[in-house]
Motif scaffolding. Structure first.
Motif, PDB file in Angstrom:
ATOM      1  N   PRO A  73      56.852  82.948  32.590  1.00  0.00           N
ATOM      2  CA  PRO A  73      55.974  81.836  32.950  1.00  0.00           C
ATOM      3  C   PRO A  73      55.492  81.068  31.729  1.00  0.00           C
ATOM      4  CG  PRO A  73      54.770  83.901  33.060  1.00  0.00           C
ATOM      5  CD  PRO A  73      56.198  84.261  32.795  1.00  0.00           C
ATOM      6  N   VAL A  74      55.193  79.794  31.945  1.00  0.00           N
ATOM      7  CA  VAL A  74      54.735  78.937  30.857  1.00  0.00           C
ATOM      8  C   VAL A  74      53.306  79.323  30.461  1.00  0.00           C
ATOM      9  CG1 VAL A  74      54.190  76.557  30.217  1.00  0.00           C
ATOM     10  CG2 VAL A  74      56.195  77.040  31.625  1.00  0.00           C
ATOM     11  N   LYS A  75      53.060  79.358  29.165  1.00  0.00           N
ATOM     12  CA  LYS A  75      51.703  79.628  28.677  1.00  0.00           C
ATOM     13  C   LYS A  75      50.875  78.357  28.794  1.00  0.00           C
ATOM     14  CE  LYS A  75      53.200  83.206  25.444  1.00  0.00           C
ATOM     15  NZ  LYS A  75      54.603  83.214  25.923  1.00  0.00           N
ATOM     16  N   ALA A  76      49.802  78.419  29.572  1.00  0.00           N
ATOM     17  CA  ALA A  76      48.963  77.258  29.828  1.00  0.00           C
ATOM     18  C   ALA A  76      47.558  77.729  30.169  1.00  0.00           C
ATOM     19  CB  ALA A  76      49.545  76.435  30.984  1.00  0.00           C
ATOM     20  N   PRO A  77      46.570  76.853  30.089  1.00  0.00           N
ATOM     21  CA  PRO A  77      45.208  77.248  30.476  1.00  0.00           C
ATOM     22  C   PRO A  77      45.164  77.689  31.933  1.00  0.00           C
ATOM     23  CG  PRO A  77      45.205  75.124  29.342  1.00  0.00           C
ATOM     24  CD  PRO A  77      46.635  75.457  29.617  1.00  0.00           C
ATOM     25  N   TYR A  78      44.282  78.633  32.217  1.00  0.00           N
ATOM     26  CA  TYR A  78      44.096  79.036  33.606  1.00  0.00           C
ATOM     27  C   TYR A  78      43.525  77.857  34.393  1.00  0.00           C
ATOM     28  CZ  TYR A  78      44.866  83.936  32.375  1.00  0.00           C
ATOM     29  OH  TYR A  78      45.416  85.119  31.941  1.00  0.00           O
ATOM     30  N   PRO A  79      43.909  77.722  35.671  1.00  0.00           N
ATOM     31  CA  PRO A  79      43.389  76.612  36.470  1.00  0.00           C
ATOM     32  C   PRO A  79      41.958  76.863  36.927  1.00  0.00           C
ATOM     33  CG  PRO A  79      44.730  78.028  37.849  1.00  0.00           C
ATOM     34  CD  PRO A  79      44.847  78.574  36.440  1.00  0.00           C
ATOM     35  N   LEU A  80      41.317  75.822  37.371  1.00  0.00           N
ATOM     36  CA  LEU A  80      40.016  75.957  38.007  1.00  0.00           C
ATOM     37  C   LEU A  80      40.158  76.740  39.312  1.00  0.00           C
ATOM     38  CD1 LEU A  80      38.579  72.328  37.656  1.00  0.00           C
ATOM     39  CD2 LEU A  80      38.125  74.309  36.186  1.00  0.00           C
ATOM     40  N   PRO A  81      39.075  77.345  39.786  1.00  0.00           N
ATOM     41  CA  PRO A  81      39.123  78.038  41.095  1.00  0.00           C
ATOM     42  C   PRO A  81      39.545  77.080  42.202  1.00  0.00           C
ATOM     43  CG  PRO A  81      37.111  78.590  39.926  1.00  0.00           C
ATOM     44  CD  PRO A  81      37.761  77.477  39.136  1.00  0.00           C
ATOM     45  N   GLY A  82      40.230  77.628  43.202  1.00  0.00           N
ATOM     46  CA  GLY A  82      40.710  76.810  44.305  1.00  0.00           C
ATOM     47  C   GLY A  82      42.071  76.206  44.074  1.00  0.00           C
ATOM     48  N   ALA A  83      42.717  76.554  42.959  1.00  0.00           N
ATOM     49  CA  ALA A  83      44.054  76.020  42.661  1.00  0.00           C
ATOM     50  C   ALA A  83      45.043  76.384  43.763  1.00  0.00           C
ATOM     51  CB  ALA A  83      44.530  76.549  41.317  1.00  0.00           C
ATOM     52  N   LEU A  84      45.921  75.455  44.082  1.00  0.00           N
ATOM     53  CA  LEU A  84      46.924  75.691  45.118  1.00  0.00           C
ATOM     54  C   LEU A  84      48.058  76.583  44.627  1.00  0.00           C
ATOM     55  CD1 LEU A  84      47.093  72.075  46.557  1.00  0.00           C
ATOM     56  CD2 LEU A  84      46.320  74.108  47.799  1.00  0.00           C
ATOM     57  N   LEU A  85      48.400  76.460  43.344  1.00  0.00           N
ATOM     58  CA  LEU A  85      49.548  77.169  42.790  1.00  0.00           C
ATOM     59  C   LEU A  85      49.074  78.249  41.825  1.00  0.00           C
ATOM     60  CD1 LEU A  85      51.678  73.980  42.023  1.00  0.00           C
ATOM     61  CD2 LEU A  85      51.719  75.382  44.105  1.00  0.00           C
ATOM     62  N   PRO A  86      49.738  79.392  41.798  1.00  0.00           N
ATOM     63  CA  PRO A  86      50.955  79.806  42.511  1.00  0.00           C
ATOM     64  C   PRO A  86      50.678  80.540  43.822  1.00  0.00           C
ATOM     65  CG  PRO A  86      50.405  81.443  40.886  1.00  0.00           C
ATOM     66  CD  PRO A  86      49.316  80.408  40.808  1.00  0.00           C
ATOM     67  N   TYR A  87      49.506  80.322  44.408  1.00  0.00           N
ATOM     68  CA  TYR A  87      49.106  81.061  45.608  1.00  0.00           C
ATOM     69  C   TYR A  87      49.787  80.556  46.872  1.00  0.00           C
ATOM     70  CZ  TYR A  87      45.454  82.041  42.212  1.00  0.00           C
ATOM     71  OH  TYR A  87      44.782  82.381  41.064  1.00  0.00           O
ATOM     72  N   ASN A  88      50.295  79.323  46.820  1.00  0.00           N
ATOM     73  CA  ASN A  88      50.934  78.701  47.981  1.00  0.00           C
ATOM     74  C   ASN A  88      52.284  78.110  47.591  1.00  0.00           C
ATOM     75  OD1 ASN A  88      48.462  78.576  49.995  1.00  0.00           O
ATOM     76  ND2 ASN A  88      47.701  77.830  48.024  1.00  0.00           N
TER      77      ASN A  88
END
Length: 341
Positions: A73-88
């Motif tokens: 996986p690409v190294k990137a900042p963690y998303p804010l809560p409620g992110a759609l990806l990669p959960y969907n």
């Protein structure tokens, strides 16, 4: 981003400070304790607004499908809560209501189109039950034009009433809405800014198409255009600002691509907690060609997440066969955005 353990690390320090103040007047002690309690409450509230990073990392590794090159996986900042990806996994129908030729979204009557979309969603859920599959309507809100138009920009902005129609179609099935722009001789910054009132809605996201970005004054469609990282970063900046200003969950930005030259300086594309970037493999053809394109332009030039486009008509010409969900789940990385045209 701060991780939840920070509150546990700060807590002993706060109690230590409190113990050092025991010799002071009671009112001063009480004042310090109130201040410390307020500080602790602030820390707890901030850490409560972070994601479960362990779960997120596991999902990103699973999406990468055992890639051993270090690209994914690409190294990137963690998303804010409620992110759609990669959960969907987003399954989108693409098109324009003025045209039956631009995609399935404008080709079929509403009820028939939605029923067909729900059938595709069910197939994808079976192919990968570990990720929730959700619907989306991907509407071309700005279309490139061969004629220059009144402002000489070679693009046409769709009336807002059509976007309102798409929003009304999306609501009963709890679908996301993507607004797609083909800039012609205009710019990403100018066209995205015109859609800010819609992008400020929680379920509305963005797509941008380099194919029709004509940097040197060519007529759209006469050659394949391109975006630079700066163009894409303009979209990211606008979306990130919208998220912050309206206290929204992260926006998804879909960037279409099917040639090497359509996206230039990909390493300079920024990743931020407010925006999740999907590089969407957008070409049609036989399976060998499409797999090679995905590997050459999407896999080898990683940005953040990947998508894959399927054409109901153009992918089955010349006795070609369209990819199935099960087959695409074998790709590295697994696409998390699927678009049907």
């Amino acid at each position: 981003m701060k991780k939840p353990v920070i509150a546990l690390l700060i807590l002993p320090f706060l109690f230590f400070v409190s113990s050092c103040n025991r010799g002071k007047a009671a009112d001063e002690v009480n004042g310090n304790e109130k201040k410390q309690t307020k500080q602790l409450d602030t820390i707890v509230k901030k850490t409560a607004l972070t994601i479960d990073t362990v779960d997120y990392n596991k999902r990103m590794v699973a999406m990468s499908n055992n890639d051993t090159t270090g690209r994914w996986p690409v190294k990137a900042p963690y998303p804010l809560p409620g992110a759609l990806l990669p959960y969907n996994r987003i399954i989108a129908y693409y098109g324009n209501l003025y045209s039956t030729r631009m995609g399935i979204l404008g080709e079929l009557p509403r009820n028939q189109m939605i029923k067909k979309l729900q059938g595709e969603i069910a197939k994808w859920q079976v192919a990968d039950p570990t990720v929730k599959t959700i619907p989306a309507l991907h509407y071309i809100a700005v279309t490139a034009q061969g004629a220059p138009g009144k402002d000489n920009k070679h693009r046409m902005r769709m009336p807002f009433k059509q976007i309102d129609t798409i929003l009304s179609w999306a609501k009963p099935i709890n679908a996301l809405v993507f607004l797609d722009i083909q800039v012609g001789h205009s710019t990403v910054k100018a066209e995205v800014a015109e859609l800010e009132k819609y992008l400020s809605l929680p379920n509305v996201h963005l797509g941008i198409d380099p194919e029709f970005s004509m940097k040197n004054g060519e007529r759209p469609g006469s050659k394949i255009g391109h975006f630079t990282a700066a163009d894409i970063n303009d979209a990211i900046d606008i979306l990130a600002n919208i998220v912050r200003k309206n206290k929204l969950t992260p926006k998804v930005l879909v960037v279409h691509r099917f040639t090497q030259g359509m996206v230039k300086k990909y390493k300079e594309i920024k990743t931020v907690p407010e925006v999740q970037i999907v590089m969407d493999m957008d070409g049609f053809g036989d399976k060998v060609l499409k797999k090679d394109s995905y590997r050459s332009y999407i896999y080898r030039e990683p940005v953040q997440f990947t998508g894959f486009k399927l054409f109901y008509k153009n992918d089955i010409r010349k006795n070609w066969v369209m990819y199935t969900p099960a087959e695409l789940m074998k790709f590295t990385p697994k696409p998390v955005y699927i678009q049907y045209q």
